[in-house]
Design an enzyme around this catalytic site. Structure first.
Site, PDB file in Angstrom:
ATOM      1  N   ALA A 125      31.852  50.760  30.984  1.00 57.47           N
ATOM      2  CA  ALA A 125      31.288  49.906  29.933  1.00 57.47           C
ATOM      3  C   ALA A 125      32.409  49.097  29.296  1.00 57.47           C
ATOM      4  CB  ALA A 125      30.568  50.768  28.895  1.00 57.47           C
ATOM      5  N   PRO A 129      28.259  41.972  24.167  1.00 58.57           N
ATOM      6  CA  PRO A 129      27.452  40.755  23.994  1.00 58.57           C
ATOM      7  C   PRO A 129      28.272  39.526  23.601  1.00 58.57           C
ATOM      8  CG  PRO A 129      26.309  42.630  23.055  1.00 58.57           C
ATOM      9  CD  PRO A 129      27.654  43.130  23.480  1.00 58.57           C
ATOM     10  N   GLY A 130      29.344  39.725  22.831  1.00 62.54           N
ATOM     11  CA  GLY A 130      30.151  38.573  22.410  1.00 62.54           C
ATOM     12  C   GLY A 130      31.496  38.481  23.099  1.00 62.54           C
ATOM     13  N   ILE A 158      25.802  46.348  31.959  1.00 62.86           N
ATOM     14  CA  ILE A 158      26.383  47.591  32.466  1.00 62.86           C
ATOM     15  C   ILE A 158      25.640  48.053  33.718  1.00 62.86           C
ATOM     16  CG2 ILE A 158      27.082  49.945  31.913  1.00 62.86           C
ATOM     17  CD1 ILE A 158      28.437  47.593  30.262  1.00 62.86           C
ATOM     18  N   TYR A 236      45.923  48.856  29.838  1.00 58.67           N
ATOM     19  CA  TYR A 236      46.854  48.890  30.970  1.00 58.67           C
ATOM     20  C   TYR A 236      46.239  49.644  32.151  1.00 58.67           C
ATOM     21  CZ  TYR A 236      49.692  47.461  27.064  1.00 58.67           C
ATOM     22  OH  TYR A 236      50.149  46.779  25.960  1.00 58.67           O
ATOM     23  N   GLU A 245      39.037  46.866  42.539  1.00 57.41           N
ATOM     24  CA  GLU A 245      37.693  46.380  42.197  1.00 57.41           C
ATOM     25  C   GLU A 245      37.451  44.988  42.785  1.00 57.41           C
ATOM     26  OE1 GLU A 245      34.775  45.519  38.343  1.00 57.41           O
ATOM     27  OE2 GLU A 245      36.768  46.383  38.025  1.00 57.41           O
ATOM     28  N   GLN A 282      23.788  17.679  66.145  1.00 52.68           N
ATOM     29  CA  GLN A 282      25.235  17.780  65.983  1.00 52.68           C
ATOM     30  C   GLN A 282      25.657  18.049  64.540  1.00 52.68           C
ATOM     31  OE1 GLN A 282      27.998  14.332  66.596  1.00 52.68           O
ATOM     32  NE2 GLN A 282      28.671  15.525  68.368  1.00 52.68           N
ATOM     33  N   GLY A 367      35.645  39.821  36.838  1.00 51.15           N
ATOM     34  CA  GLY A 367      36.549  38.717  36.470  1.00 51.15           C
ATOM     35  C   GLY A 367      36.058  37.440  37.114  1.00 51.15           C
TER      36      GLY A 367
END
Length: 382
Positions: A125, A129-130, A158, A236, A245, A282, A367
């Protein structure tokens, strides 16, 4: 499609077993789940029973001690069925690794065996929302009070939210820390905790059977023993794990592009216009050739990155390149293939219609592709 040098005979045997299981237990039901808007919870137990949840975990925790090649194969095979199965790689190769890398021995013994059987489905999580890409601006707080943290805030988008049992929650244990990232920690929260509210399933354009929720925390008491790693190190830890990920997203993207292209090739060879197969024109041939070439180039690059990742190399820059380029390629591929299907590309009976809904979000999650380019720019010294 090029063969990956890191895949050995045992990976090929594993692929056959995975494909056989998916063809029997998932593929026949997938379209119904898409219509129903949910993959059943018991699928997780079936996946666990087949050894398909976290096969990389050591045997003492219920895994097979497998290398990332097994994850690579599983991600590909799940994506071939459909993108809504993304929750499985998320659990296997994104969330559980946080527990493995940063958990202490007691935490590992408490959580990991359940993650391997399907008894505990995991989610991370982060997004609020902002707050999306600007992770340091999160508002969710966890303030230590005696022997527990008091968690307050909300999260959105989530994945595995509905079926989730264990949530790695990104929160601020020190809201006044400067810089802000120094106050971010990771707490593992039981989905059944009092004050933990799961909102209704979000109504997405695509990935319809993949459960995605909003979560709200109202004075949720989390035992301080559930702090993952050290307080203030959460930001970090997240940065350290994002390479894998984003690599997972790239693997799924190139697979989706290939599956869509293959089905389109079959279609254009059979569908006729002006007395000839659509694929004999083609312009259409050149279009398909260009997509196939880009796919081969992308896959070759991807394979080299997986190999380097398996050797433990830092390939953040290159993985960021692969994530944005391959998800953009997947978007281009499905868009072009819809066009090549003509009106039928807009019909639900053709898989290309579903793919056209499912693929675009891959350029946003893990990301955004714009964030990928800023990471690459930094790595280039710009």
């Amino acid at each position: 499609m090029g063969t990956a040098s890191f895949l050995k005979e045992e990976h090929m045997i594993f692929r056959k077993a995975v494909r056989s299981f998916l063809e029997k237990e998932i593929k026949p039901h997938y379209e119904k789940w898409e219509k129903d808007g949910l993959i059943p919870r018991d699928i997780w137990y079936k996946l666990g029973g087949e050894g398909l949840l976290c096969p990389w975990l050591p045997e003492e925790y219920g895994g097979m001690g497998a290398d990332f090649g097994y994850s690579f194969v599983l991600i590909e095979e799940l994506e071939r069925i459909g993108s809504s199965l993304v929750g499985v790689p998320l659990h296997n190769d994104v969330v559980v690794p946080y527990l493995w890398h940063y958990g202490n021995e007691e935490q590992k013994g408490r959580w990991l065996p359940k993650c391997a059987t399907g008894e505990a489905v995991t989610a991370v999580a982060m997004t609020e929302p902002g707050t999306g890409s600007d992770l340091q601006a999160i508002k969710t707080t966890a303030i230590l009070d005696g022997d527990s943290y008091v968690l307050n805030g909300s999260k959105t988008f989530i994945s595995n939210g509905l079926h989730g049992d264990l949530f790695v929650v990104v929160c601020k244990t020190d809201p006044r820390a400067e810089p802000a990232r120094a106050g971010i920690s990771l707490l593992v929260v039981d989905g059944n905790s009092e004050g933990f509210i799961k909102g209704k399933k979000l109504d997405k354009v695509g990935l319809r059977s993949q459960d995605t929720l909003e979560l709200t925390f109202e004075d949720v008491r989390v035992p301080k023993e559930n702090l993952l790693g050290e307080a203030g190190k959460g930001f970090y830890y997240l940065m350290e794990q994002l390479q894998q990920e984003r690599l997972i997203v790239a693997i799924a993207a190139v697979t989706a592009a290939e599956v869509t292209l293959d089905s389109t090739l079959t279609y254009v060879k059979e569908r006729k216009a002006f007395g000839k197969p659509v694929g004999s024109f083609q312009h259409n041939q050149f279009t398909l050739v260009e997509l196939a070439t880009k796919g081969e180039i992308g896959r070759t690059f991807l394979h080299s990155l997986v190999e380097r990742h398996m050797r433990g190399e830092d390939v953040v820059k290159e993985v960021s390149m692969a994530k944005w380029w391959l998800t953009d390629l997947a978007k281009e591929t499905v868009s072009t293939c819809v066009q090549l299907h003509g009106g039928y590309g807009y019909m639900e009976e053709y898989e290309v219609a579903r793919r056209s809904r499912d693929i675009p979000v891959s350029a946003i999650y893990a990301g955004t592709n714009e964030i990928m380019k800023t990471i690459i720019a930094k790595k280039m010294g710009l």
